[in-house]
Scaffold this active site. Structure first.
Site, mmCIF file in Angstrom:
data_model
loop_
_atom_site.group_PDB
_atom_site.id
_atom_site.type_symbol
_atom_site.label_atom_id
_atom_site.label_comp_id
_atom_site.label_asym_id
_atom_site.label_seq_id
_atom_site.Cartn_x
_atom_site.Cartn_y
_atom_site.Cartn_z
ATOM 1 C CD GLN A 33 -70.461 22.842 -14.431
ATOM 2 O OE1 GLN A 33 -69.978 21.749 -14.189
ATOM 3 N NE2 GLN A 33 -71.512 22.991 -15.217
ATOM 4 N NE ARG A 90 -67.534 13.320 -10.774
ATOM 5 C CZ ARG A 90 -67.712 13.724 -12.035
ATOM 6 N NH1 ARG A 90 -68.917 13.725 -12.592
ATOM 7 N NH2 ARG A 90 -66.687 14.120 -12.762
ATOM 8 C CG HIS A 135 -65.680 19.041 -13.765
ATOM 9 N ND1 HIS A 135 -66.490 18.000 -13.375
ATOM 10 C CD2 HIS A 135 -66.339 19.638 -14.790
ATOM 11 C CE1 HIS A 135 -67.591 17.971 -14.116
ATOM 12 N NE2 HIS A 135 -67.527 18.961 -14.983
ATOM 13 C CG ASN A 179 -65.932 15.818 -15.947
ATOM 14 O OD1 ASN A 179 -66.586 14.855 -15.547
ATOM 15 N ND2 ASN A 179 -66.443 16.732 -16.767
ATOM 16 C CD GLU A 180 -68.374 15.069 -19.507
ATOM 17 O OE1 GLU A 180 -68.325 16.113 -20.176
ATOM 18 O OE2 GLU A 180 -69.428 14.579 -19.104
ATOM 19 C CG ASN A 322 -69.661 11.961 -16.652
ATOM 20 O OD1 ASN A 322 -69.649 11.256 -15.657
ATOM 21 N ND2 ASN A 322 -68.971 13.095 -16.737
ATOM 22 C CE1 TYR A 324 -75.899 15.410 -18.198
ATOM 23 C CE2 TYR A 324 -73.694 14.624 -18.727
ATOM 24 C CZ TYR A 324 -74.568 15.289 -17.875
ATOM 25 O OH TYR A 324 -74.107 15.816 -16.696
ATOM 26 C CD GLU A 390 -71.000 15.088 -15.169
ATOM 27 O OE1 GLU A 390 -71.600 15.523 -16.174
ATOM 28 O OE2 GLU A 390 -69.867 15.456 -14.841
ATOM 29 C CD1 TRP A 434 -75.448 18.364 -14.718
ATOM 30 C CD2 TRP A 434 -73.615 17.791 -13.553
ATOM 31 N NE1 TRP A 434 -74.656 19.480 -14.628
ATOM 32 C CE2 TRP A 434 -73.533 19.162 -13.921
ATOM 33 C CE3 TRP A 434 -72.580 17.237 -12.805
ATOM 34 C CZ2 TRP A 434 -72.441 19.971 -13.565
ATOM 35 C CZ3 TRP A 434 -71.501 18.042 -12.460
ATOM 36 C CH2 TRP A 434 -71.438 19.388 -12.845
ATOM 37 C CD GLU A 441 -74.453 22.811 -18.690
ATOM 38 O OE1 GLU A 441 -74.186 22.441 -17.541
ATOM 39 O OE2 GLU A 441 -74.120 22.171 -19.700
ATOM 40 C CD1 TRP A 442 -70.166 23.016 -18.688
ATOM 41 C CD2 TRP A 442 -68.552 24.330 -17.865
ATOM 42 N NE1 TRP A 442 -69.550 22.347 -17.653
ATOM 43 C CE2 TRP A 442 -68.570 23.122 -17.130
ATOM 44 C CE3 TRP A 442 -67.617 25.311 -17.518
ATOM 45 C CZ2 TRP A 442 -67.693 22.875 -16.076
ATOM 46 C CZ3 TRP A 442 -66.733 25.065 -16.468
ATOM 47 C CH2 TRP A 442 -66.777 23.867 -15.773
#
Ligand code: PNW
Length: 489
Positions: A33, A90, A135, A179-180, A322, A324, A390, A434, A441-442
Site C-alpha cells: 500500500q 507497524r 499483508h 494480516n486478516e 483490527n 473498523y 488497526e 490505520w 486502498e486496495w
C-alpha cells in the site's frame, strides 16, 4: 501551525491517565500500500502486482507501482512517525522484495538492506517496530505453485518466517504472521474482489483460511522452538472483526444470529488459536449440515486439523485486533442449493441508519462497538493482552486537511478504549491507527484516504502533510507521555 481551541479540547478530553505506562501508541501501514518500487532492486512480483495490472480490477486501474514511494522516501515516513511521537510503528515486509520467488533459496540483499535501514532507524529513535510478515501480497511464483490453496504453502511460509526471525529478530520484538485471514480468504477467494481474484464460493474460502492458520501455527512454533529464548519477542496473527449486535436485542433469533456472525468472522480464526484448537461449533455443524444437503462429503469444505501437525491452539502471544465497524444482524434462510459462505453463515449484517458513514460504504462509524468487542474478547478468549493493530476513518472525495470529523472519531474511539481498560478491565496494551499515510486502498486505489498524513499522489515528490487528526493524535500521545513522567517523579 497554531492548535485550534477545538483541537486542544478534544485531545484533553481523552483520559490518558488510564493507559498503562508502557502503552504502545502506534500507526500502521502495509508494504504494497505504501512502498512502490515494485520492479526495482531485485523485487519479485506479488499477486497484487498481477491483480492491479489487470484491467478493471482497481478503481481507475490504479496500481501500487509507486504508491507513497516509501521505498525511496523512508526518511520522510520516519519524520512523520517522529512528528506524531509514536512509540511503535507497524509495517509489513514485502515477501517478494526479500525472497523474489518466495523461497529462501534466493535472497535479495537489497531487500534485506532496505528493511534493515527501516528497523535500525526506528530503533535509533526508540520506536519499536511491529512487523507483519505477509499483508495480502503473496509472491506470485508461490501463487503459481498453488498459493494459499496448496498445503505446501505452510512450508514456504515457515521458511520465510524463519529467515525473517533470523535476519531481523535481534531487533524486532513484535511479529504478526498474517494480516486478516478473514478478509484475505473471503474477498480473495469467495468474492474475488481482491487479489488473487478467485471466485469459488463456499469452498476455497475455508481451505485458504485453513492453510493460513496452518502456516501461522508453523511460524509460531518455529519462533517458540528456535528463537524465543534468544530474542524474547512475541508472535501473533492480526484478526479483523466487526462487532455484531442483534437487530432486535429482544429477539432470541437475532441474538443467535449475532453470535453466529461473530463465530463466522472472529471465531473462525480466534477459536482455533485462543480457545479450542478447532473451528467454532456453529461453523462445524452448519457447514456439515449444508454440505450433506448439497451431496458433498463431510469435511470436504471445512477442513479438519490434522493430529500429525503442530497444534494451532496457543499459537499467539497476544491478541492482535483490527477493528473498523459494527453491524446489526439478523437471520437469513438461503435455499438448500446455495453454495456460499453467506449461505453457510445464514445471517446478514446491516448498517443502522443512525451510524455515520465515513468514505467507503462499508465503514459505518461505531466507536462504542470497539469497547463491546474488547470486552467480548476478554470474556471469550481467556483475557489476553490485546493490541488494537488497526483502526481508522477514511475520507473520499475532495481532500479536507482540517478533518474535524476524523479528529472527533479518534477522540471518541480512544475514549471507548480507555473505558474498556478502566471500567471493563480489558488488558489493552496498544493502539495502532490505520494509517500513517494516505495510501493504496486496495480496490479503491487512491480514492479512499485513511492517513494521519495527506499524500499528494499527483506529484513525483509525494509530499506528506499532516492532517488535523494527525496533530490531534500527536497531542494525545504527548499528554500521555507527560502524564507518565509526572507519575514517575
Ligand atoms: C484492512 N472490507 O483491510 C487492511 O488490513 C488494510 O490493509 C486496509 O487498508 C484497511 O483495513 C482499510 O480498509 C480491509 O472491504 C480491507 O470490508 C477491506 C475490508 C475491510 C478491511
Amino acid at each position: 501551525m497554531e492548535k485550534t481551541t477545538y483541537e486542544m479540547s478534544l485531545s484533553k478530553n481523552v483520559s490518558v491517565e488510564v493507559y498503562p505506562g508502557d502503552f504502545a501508541w502506534g500507526a500502521a501501514t502495509a508494504a504494497y500500500q505504501i512502498e512502490g518500487g515494485w520492479n526495482v532492486d531485485g523485487r519479485g512480483p506479488s499477486i497484487w502486482d498481477v491483480f492491479s495490472h489487470t484491467k478493471g480490477k482497481v478503481f481507475e486501474d490504479q496500481t501500487g507501482d509507486v504508491a507513497c514511494n516509501s521505498y525511496q522516501l523512508w526518511d520522510e515516513d520516519l519524520r512523520c512517525i517522529q512528528h506524531l511521537g509514536l512509540t511503535h510503528y507497524r509495517l509489513s515486509f514485502s515477501w517478494s522484495r526479500l525472497l523474489p520467488d518466495g523461497t529462501a533459496n534466493n535472497v535479495n540483499p537489497k531487500g534485506v538492506a532496505y528493511y534493515n535501514k527501516v528497523i535500525n532507524d526506528l530503533i535509533a529513535k526508540a520506536i519499536m517496530p511491529m512487523v507483519t510478515l505477509n499483508h495480502f501480497d503473496l509472491p506470485q511464483d508461490l501463487h503459481l505453485r498453488g498459493g494459499w490453496k496448496s498445503p505446501e504453502i505452510a512450508n514456504y511460509f515457515d521458511s520465510y518466517a524463519r529467515f525473517c526471525f533470523k535476519t531481523f529478530g535481534d531487533r524486532v520484538k513484535f511479529w504478526i504472521t498474517l494480516n486478516e485471514p478473514y478478509v484475505f480468504a473471503k474477498l480473495g477467494y469467495e468474492d474475488g474482489l481482491i487479489a488473487p481474484g478467485v471466485k469459488e464460493p463456499g469452498s476455497a474460502v475455508y481451505l485458504v483460511g485453513h492453510n493460513m492458520l496452518r502456516a501461522h501455527a508453523r511460524a509460531w512454533h518455529s519462533y517458540h522452538a528456535h528463537f524465543r529464548h534468544l530474542q524474547r519477542g512475541k508472535v501473533s496473527i492480526a484478526l479483523n472483526s466487526d462487532w455484531a449486535m442483534p437487530s432486535d436485542p429482544g429477539s432470541p433469533e437475532d441474538v443467535e444470529a449475532a453470535e453466529r456472525y461473530m463465530d463466522f468472522s472472529l471465531g473462525w480464526f480466534a477459536c482455533p488459536v485462543f480457545r479450542t484448537g478447532d473451528y467454532p461449533e456453529s461453523m462445524r455443524s452448519r457447514i456439515e449440515a449444508r454440505s450433506l444437503e448439497l451431496g458433498l462429503v463431510e469435511g470436504e469444505r471445512l477442513p479438519k486439523f490434522s493430529e500429525d501437525e503442530p497444534t494451532v491452539l496457543g499459537t499467539a502471544d497476544f491478541f492482535a485486533l483490527n477493528y473498523y465497524t459494527s453491524r446489526k444482524v439478523n437471520m437469513i434462510h438461503p435455499g438448500p442449493g446455495e453454495l456460499s459462505f453467506r449461505a453457510d453463515q445464514g445471517v446478514e449484517g446491516s448498517i443502522d441508519p443512525s451510524w455515520p458513514i465515513c468514505g467507503v460504504s462499508w465503514l459505518a462509524v461505531v466507536p462504542e462497538g470497539l469497547r463491546k468487542l474488547l470486552k467480548y474478547i476478554k470474556e471469550t478468549y481467556k483475557n489476553p493482552d490485546i493490541y488494537i493493530t488497526e483502526n481508522g476513518f477514511s475520507q473520499m472525495g475532495p481532500v479536507v486537511l482540517e478533518d474535524l470529523d476524523r479528529c472527533q472519531f479518534y477522540h471518541d474511539t480512544l475514549q471507548e478504549v480507555s473505558k474498556a481498560i478502566r471500567d471493563d478491565g480489558v488488558n489493552v496494551k496498544g493502539y495502532f491507527a490505520w494509517s500513517l499515510l494516505d495510501n493504496f486502498e486496495w480496490t479503491y486505489g487512491f480514492s479512499v484516504r485513511f492517513g494521519l498524513f495527506h499524500v499528494d499522489f499527483s506529484r513525483a515528490e509525494r509530499n506528506r502533510t499532516i492532517y488535523c487528526s494527525g496533530r490531534e493524535y500527536a497531542a494525545v500521545i504527548s499528554r500521555h507521555r507527560t502524564h507518565i513522567k509526572l507519575r514517575k517523579n
